[in-house]
Design a protein around this motif. Structure first.
Motif, PDB file in Angstrom:
ATOM      1  N   SER A 202      79.839  57.439  13.957  1.00  0.00           N
ATOM      2  CA  SER A 202      79.430  56.824  15.228  1.00  0.00           C
ATOM      3  C   SER A 202      80.590  56.677  16.126  1.00  0.00           C
ATOM      4  O   SER A 202      80.355  56.588  17.217  1.00  0.00           O
ATOM      5  CB  SER A 202      79.086  55.382  15.008  1.00  0.00           C
ATOM      6  N   LEU A 203      81.832  57.025  15.694  1.00  0.00           N
ATOM      7  CA  LEU A 203      82.864  57.172  16.648  1.00  0.00           C
ATOM      8  C   LEU A 203      82.971  58.483  17.562  1.00  0.00           C
ATOM      9  O   LEU A 203      82.662  59.506  17.116  1.00  0.00           O
ATOM     10  CB  LEU A 203      84.248  57.120  15.897  1.00  0.00           C
ATOM     11  N   ALA A 204      82.910  58.104  18.830  1.00  0.00           N
ATOM     12  CA  ALA A 204      82.824  59.276  19.762  1.00  0.00           C
ATOM     13  C   ALA A 204      83.984  59.250  20.858  1.00  0.00           C
ATOM     14  O   ALA A 204      84.057  60.227  21.438  1.00  0.00           O
ATOM     15  CB  ALA A 204      81.395  59.183  20.695  1.00  0.00           C
ATOM     16  N   SER A 205      84.699  58.178  21.089  1.00  0.00           N
ATOM     17  CA  SER A 205      85.788  58.153  21.850  1.00  0.00           C
ATOM     18  C   SER A 205      86.746  57.216  21.197  1.00  0.00           C
ATOM     19  O   SER A 205      86.661  56.420  20.797  1.00  0.00           O
ATOM     20  CB  SER A 205      85.397  57.630  23.246  1.00  0.00           C
ATOM     21  N   ILE A 206      88.143  57.879  21.240  1.00  0.00           N
ATOM     22  CA  ILE A 206      89.261  56.961  20.813  1.00  0.00           C
ATOM     23  C   ILE A 206      90.126  56.744  22.175  1.00  0.00           C
ATOM     24  O   ILE A 206      90.676  57.876  22.672  1.00  0.00           O
ATOM     25  CB  ILE A 206      90.320  57.639  19.630  1.00  0.00           C
ATOM     26  N   LYS A 207      90.467  55.500  22.332  1.00  0.00           N
ATOM     27  CA  LYS A 207      90.959  55.180  23.774  1.00  0.00           C
ATOM     28  C   LYS A 207      92.481  54.931  23.579  1.00  0.00           C
ATOM     29  O   LYS A 207      92.770  53.962  23.074  1.00  0.00           O
ATOM     30  CB  LYS A 207      90.338  54.092  24.416  1.00  0.00           C
ATOM     31  N   LEU A 208      93.354  55.880  24.063  1.00  0.00           N
ATOM     32  CA  LEU A 208      94.809  55.590  23.673  1.00  0.00           C
ATOM     33  C   LEU A 208      95.601  55.085  24.802  1.00  0.00           C
ATOM     34  O   LEU A 208      95.752  55.606  25.900  1.00  0.00           O
ATOM     35  CB  LEU A 208      95.337  56.962  23.080  1.00  0.00           C
ATOM     36  N   ARG A 209      96.327  53.880  24.584  1.00  0.00           N
ATOM     37  CA  ARG A 209      97.329  53.418  25.344  1.00  0.00           C
ATOM     38  C   ARG A 209      98.456  53.187  24.531  1.00  0.00           C
ATOM     39  O   ARG A 209      98.183  52.431  23.380  1.00  0.00           O
ATOM     40  CB  ARG A 209      96.710  52.257  26.216  1.00  0.00           C
ATOM     41  N   ASP A 210      99.733  53.072  24.755  1.00  0.00           N
ATOM     42  CA  ASP A 210     100.702  52.547  24.052  1.00  0.00           C
ATOM     43  C   ASP A 210     101.665  51.519  25.022  1.00  0.00           C
ATOM     44  O   ASP A 210     101.512  51.448  26.278  1.00  0.00           O
ATOM     45  CB  ASP A 210     101.514  53.625  23.843  1.00  0.00           C
ATOM     46  N   ARG A 211     102.393  50.571  24.121  1.00  0.00           N
ATOM     47  CA  ARG A 211     102.903  49.483  24.774  1.00  0.00           C
ATOM     48  C   ARG A 211     104.395  49.226  23.991  1.00  0.00           C
ATOM     49  O   ARG A 211     104.211  49.333  22.728  1.00  0.00           O
ATOM     50  CB  ARG A 211     102.151  48.100  24.718  1.00  0.00           C
ATOM     51  N   ARG A 212     105.308  48.785  24.599  1.00  0.00           N
ATOM     52  CA  ARG A 212     106.605  48.287  24.091  1.00  0.00           C
ATOM     53  C   ARG A 212     107.068  47.158  24.563  1.00  0.00           C
ATOM     54  O   ARG A 212     107.011  46.950  25.925  1.00  0.00           O
ATOM     55  CB  ARG A 212     107.594  49.474  23.992  1.00  0.00           C
ATOM     56  N   ASP A 213     106.927  46.291  23.888  1.00  0.00           N
ATOM     57  CA  ASP A 213     107.572  44.627  24.414  1.00  0.00           C
ATOM     58  C   ASP A 213     106.564  44.018  25.836  1.00  0.00           C
ATOM     59  O   ASP A 213     107.008  43.650  26.497  1.00  0.00           O
ATOM     60  CB  ASP A 213     108.865  44.628  24.848  1.00  0.00           C
ATOM     61  N   GLY A 214     105.234  44.590  25.510  1.00  0.00           N
ATOM     62  CA  GLY A 214     104.238  44.326  26.396  1.00  0.00           C
ATOM     63  C   GLY A 214     104.143  45.162  27.515  1.00  0.00           C
ATOM     64  O   GLY A 214     103.184  45.015  28.383  1.00  0.00           O
ATOM     65  N   THR A 215     105.043  46.220  27.882  1.00  0.00           N
ATOM     66  CA  THR A 215     104.938  47.040  28.963  1.00  0.00           C
ATOM     67  C   THR A 215     104.279  48.480  28.665  1.00  0.00           C
ATOM     68  O   THR A 215     104.648  48.967  27.357  1.00  0.00           O
ATOM     69  CB  THR A 215     106.277  47.305  29.388  1.00  0.00           C
ATOM     70  N   PRO A 216     103.351  48.836  29.414  1.00  0.00           N
ATOM     71  CA  PRO A 216     102.770  50.355  29.010  1.00  0.00           C
ATOM     72  C   PRO A 216     104.044  51.319  29.126  1.00  0.00           C
ATOM     73  O   PRO A 216     104.776  51.277  29.745  1.00  0.00           O
ATOM     74  CB  PRO A 216     101.746  50.521  30.198  1.00  0.00           C
ATOM     75  N   VAL A 217     103.974  52.287  28.033  1.00  0.00           N
ATOM     76  CA  VAL A 217     104.766  53.354  28.147  1.00  0.00           C
ATOM     77  C   VAL A 217     103.900  54.635  27.648  1.00  0.00           C
ATOM     78  O   VAL A 217     102.763  54.493  27.136  1.00  0.00           O
ATOM     79  CB  VAL A 217     105.894  53.099  26.886  1.00  0.00           C
ATOM     80  N   ALA A 218     104.712  55.757  27.752  1.00  0.00           N
ATOM     81  CA  ALA A 218     104.051  56.965  27.535  1.00  0.00           C
ATOM     82  C   ALA A 218     103.388  56.905  25.972  1.00  0.00           C
ATOM     83  O   ALA A 218     104.114  56.407  25.146  1.00  0.00           O
ATOM     84  CB  ALA A 218     105.021  58.259  27.683  1.00  0.00           C
ATOM     85  N   LEU A 219     102.519  57.697  25.649  1.00  0.00           N
ATOM     86  CA  LEU A 219     101.824  57.638  24.385  1.00  0.00           C
ATOM     87  C   LEU A 219     102.877  58.089  23.399  1.00  0.00           C
ATOM     88  O   LEU A 219     103.833  59.088  23.468  1.00  0.00           O
ATOM     89  CB  LEU A 219     100.569  58.800  24.258  1.00  0.00           C
ATOM     90  N   GLY A 220     103.217  57.255  22.261  1.00  0.00           N
ATOM     91  CA  GLY A 220     104.062  57.591  21.073  1.00  0.00           C
ATOM     92  C   GLY A 220     105.267  57.139  21.504  1.00  0.00           C
ATOM     93  O   GLY A 220     106.165  57.277  20.548  1.00  0.00           O
ATOM     94  N   SER A 221     105.635  56.376  22.566  1.00  0.00           N
ATOM     95  CA  SER A 221     106.907  55.597  22.732  1.00  0.00           C
ATOM     96  C   SER A 221     106.939  54.232  22.548  1.00  0.00           C
ATOM     97  O   SER A 221     107.735  53.659  22.626  1.00  0.00           O
ATOM     98  CB  SER A 221     107.299  55.896  24.111  1.00  0.00           C
ATOM     99  N   GLY A 222     106.160  53.447  21.970  1.00  0.00           N
ATOM    100  CA  GLY A 222     105.727  52.197  21.940  1.00  0.00           C
ATOM    101  C   GLY A 222     105.198  51.924  20.316  1.00  0.00           C
ATOM    102  O   GLY A 222     105.580  52.556  19.416  1.00  0.00           O
ATOM    103  N   GLU A 223     104.541  50.631  20.410  1.00  0.00           N
ATOM    104  CA  GLU A 223     104.520  50.066  19.078  1.00  0.00           C
ATOM    105  C   GLU A 223     103.331  50.066  18.394  1.00  0.00           C
ATOM    106  O   GLU A 223     102.994  49.902  17.166  1.00  0.00           O
ATOM    107  CB  GLU A 223     104.774  48.594  19.138  1.00  0.00           C
TER     108      GLU A 223
END
Length: 288
Positions: A202-223
């Motif tokens: 049923s999965l058609a889209s994986i929505k990717l965002r990253d954060r470090r200490d609550g702040t958006p960061v580039a993908l793979g740079s956060g937690e």
């Protein structure tokens, strides 16, 4: 798997700039955020441009519209409980869905992103879900015979993969699919890799965002464990969208998407084992 970015990253770009950037950087598609007709929040609002022009812009660039991402939600309470259906506007989100399905179909976007969303305080899950499902079932009829499907994203009172799976199972309709945000699920206590596995076909889209200490960061740079989710999808032969979100529309002080999105795309290539073409490598090196 196909790569895309959401236009929440670039609300001040024109649609031509969006399509050109996607093509030059190596994205397969773009998720087009919309606030509807007559709204000027975004310069790249797809509803403010002739739909044939939108379609032609992306076709000429060799980039697909991955989805039309709306704010439509099906949770509005009915008050008074019975009379509210008569004096209120119970079917408003259904009409909004029909409108957006028509736009998506005309620009050849395969999905319209929607939400179940938030249950009012004090309302039982059973009662709220019954109301939400009634609207979702009606909304699904608006997509019949159009070639467009509804894409239900997790959030609000339904943050987990199991929440999406429950709604999709209840709908029992091939016209609804899941958009899964690992960040939302992770913040609610879910292992995103397990969430991907649970959603399955049923999965058609994986929505990717990253954060470090609550702040958006580039993908793979956060937690946020996005890599685990992407690798879990790859192991299962997932062929849907991987859509990068950079929320500059809400946080204009964030770094330019021209810097962040290519870095994030390169990270996705590394996670999936997909090879960049020589042209894409040169483009990325020039932007790095």
């Amino acid at each position: 798997m196909k790569t895309a970015f959401s236009t929440v990253a670039c609300p001040d770009w024109t649609l031509a700039e969006v399509a050109d950037f996607a093509a030059e950087t190596g994205f397969d598609g773009v998720e087009l955020r919309t606030f509807g007709h007559n709204d000027t929040t975004m310069l790249c609002e797809p509803c403010l441009t002739g739909q044939k022009k939108v379609r032609d812009l992306f076709e000429d660039a060799g980039v697909e519209p991955a989805a039309l991402a709306t704010s439509i939600r099906y949770d509005a309470p009915v008050f008074p409980p019975i009379a509210g259906r008569i004096i209120g506007d119970f079917n408003k989100p259904v009409r909004e869905t029909k409108n957006m399905v028509e736009v998506a179909t005309s620009i050849e976007a395969p999905y319209v992103r929607v939400f179940a969303f938030e249950l009012p305080k004090g309302e039982s899950r059973k009662s709220g879900l019954r109301r939400i499902m009634e609207r979702i079932d009606l909304a699904l009829t608006t997509a019949r015979h159009t070639g467009t499907r509804l894409l239900l994203e997790n959030g609000g009172s339904f943050p987990l993969a199991e929440d999406l799976a429950e709604i999709i199972e209840r709908a029992n309709n091939p016209l609804i699919a899941a958009a899964y945000s690992p960040a939302v699920a992770y913040m609610a206590g879910e292992d995103p890799a397990q969430g991907v596995k649970l959603l399955g076909r049923s999965l058609a889209s994986i929505k990717l965002r990253d954060r470090r200490d609550g702040t958006p960061v580039a993908l793979g740079s956060g937690e946020i464990p996005n890599e685990a989710a992407v690798r879990a999808a790859a192991e299962r032969g997932y062929d849907g969208w991987l859509t990068i979100e950079w929320d500059r529309i809400w946080m204009p002080m964030l770094e330019s998407p021209r810097e962040v999105l290519p870095k994030s795309l390169a990270t996705l290539y590394a996670w999936t084992g997909r090879e960049q073409t020589e042209r894409e490598r040169r483009k990325f090196a020039a932007r790095a």
